[in-house]
Enzyme design. Sequence first.
Site, mmCIF file in Angstrom:
data_model
loop_
_atom_site.group_PDB
_atom_site.id
_atom_site.type_symbol
_atom_site.label_atom_id
_atom_site.label_comp_id
_atom_site.label_asym_id
_atom_site.label_seq_id
_atom_site.Cartn_x
_atom_site.Cartn_y
_atom_site.Cartn_z
ATOM 1 N N ALA A 189 0.858 -1.200 0.000
ATOM 2 C CA ALA A 189 0.000 0.000 0.000
ATOM 3 C C ALA A 189 0.884 1.237 0.000
ATOM 4 C CB ALA A 189 -0.923 -0.010 1.212
ATOM 5 N N HIS A 451 -9.306 34.913 -4.361
ATOM 6 C CA HIS A 451 -10.497 34.298 -3.761
ATOM 7 C C HIS A 451 -11.569 34.101 -4.827
ATOM 8 C CE1 HIS A 451 -13.658 33.391 -0.906
ATOM 9 N NE2 HIS A 451 -14.426 34.270 -1.542
#
Length: 478
Positions: A189, A451
């Site tokens: 993994a 933003h």
Amino acid sequence: MPEKYDVVIIGSGPAGYVAAIKAAQLGLKVACVEQWLDDSDNMQLGGTCLNVGCIPSKALLDSSHKFADVRDNLAVHGITVKKADIDIPAMLARKDQIVSQLTGGITGLFKHNGVTPISGVGKVLVGAKVEVTDNKGNVQVLDASNVIIAAGSVPVSIAPAPIDDEHIIDSTGALMLTEVPVRLGVIGAGVIGLELGSVWRRLGSEVVMLEALDEFLPMMDVQIAKEAGKIFKKQGLDIRLGARVIGTEVKKGKVEVTYTSAGGEHTELFDKLIVAVGRRPRSEDLFSSDSGITLDERGFIYVNDNCETEAPHVYAVGDIVRGLMLAHKASEEGVMVVERIAGKQAQMNYDCVPSVIYTHPEIAAVGQTEQELKADGIECKIGVFPFAASGRALAANDSDGIVKMIADAETDRILGCHIVGPSAADLVQQVVIAMEFGSSAEDLALTVFGHPTLSEAVHEAALAVDGQAIHIANRKKR
Ligand code: FAD
Ligand code: AMP
């Protein structure tokens, strides 16, 4: 008299081909030797990265992500799709087309820059000479002032799970599966196991990942690894830690895997099994015993910080030498070496090499983890910002994960940034740049971020380092 090259490079992966182009740009006479042949026995440039690594895996990750998005994530936007279908051969053909476009692009760049490609297997002889044997057995010896070995790496194989390219496959085979396995086992993994496991999970496989270590992603910051583990569990990846594979048997077209864990011995039946237990340097038969080149105890070519081997004028770069096995680390080492050959004072900053796992969300990191700093006795300040508080991430319905910024407690210099979240690979790059410039967390905090952007999460994490974040409740200072 045979012509003499300023530089002969062995290998045309990201370490070799980038070094070759850079060397030519610097006015050096350069040849690049590559052994890889396509199905028609033509020389194939680009190495692991372009042919069976970074690029094809990202092509499949992107296709499978789009499929899973359409199938699972559109209802929330008010979009109804009757039934999403995946055409695997079309998905593989798109991947192959991208690979040919990019590998062909390197052939074009070699031509444009005047790099001489030489097809064959290269071997370094004493005195910076390179013997090349082509696929018909013809041998020539190239005379060079400098040699760069960029022969890369190959998948590690383990005795309990021998690759048969049909039922038990490595990362290359996992990029070529022509149908979605019902049950897919993955041994390891780590980075590659998670990426390839994710591809087939998204396409519908039931994926079980067997990892020998008790800790998930031990090279990552523990908080990030924990967060990522929770997210992958929600996605249905069954990651079993402390599970060491000890045997496999192919029975009636399926693979029976035996593994041990704290609970004893277990067996699982899979349609396919991917072995993703790491990669090793491809250093066999690459140099003659009198060349002066040496290997370290793990088979990597021994080099110093400037990628010089113990043989004069012979360098080695990329996966074949110590350090992270990453394409960008490989190519930057290649650039550094040719710049030094050309008389420049180049050096590589190993402290600012980002690493990424391209799952969804992505996991990306640069610098040291909280645990590494603690172990070194370095006092640090930490700012964490969750994507759940990012307007942009919520708007995109992609708000799993966090940004963790770490700065020196005394100087405020950024020492690390660890992200699990949307576009983490691109977000971490802004911190890589900041760290290259020796930035403090306050420097980033004082920077204006657009933003609404995901980048604001990086800004907020930098603000949070001193308890100044705006869009979360800061921890009270005592
Ligand atoms: P390689 O790319 O392995 O190239 C070496 C080349 O040398 C090969 O073409 C080989 O044929 C040739 N060669 C070897 N011996 C000889 C010889 N004797 N004579 C002539 N030629 C020779 N890294 C990332 O940074 N980002 C990722 O997203 C990423 N994803 C990956 C996904 C997968 C599935 C895999 C397997 C790897 C991934 N990697 C990723 C790792 C990345 O591919 C390697 O770090 C990178 O390719 C190393 O570059 P290199 O040039 O050192 O070696
Ligand atoms: P990486 O090097 O990031 O690709 O990760 C490879 C992973 O495979 C590591 O975490 C190893 O612990 C794991 N691994 C190696 N051998 C075995 C095994 N026999 N059974 C299960 N996991 C293994």
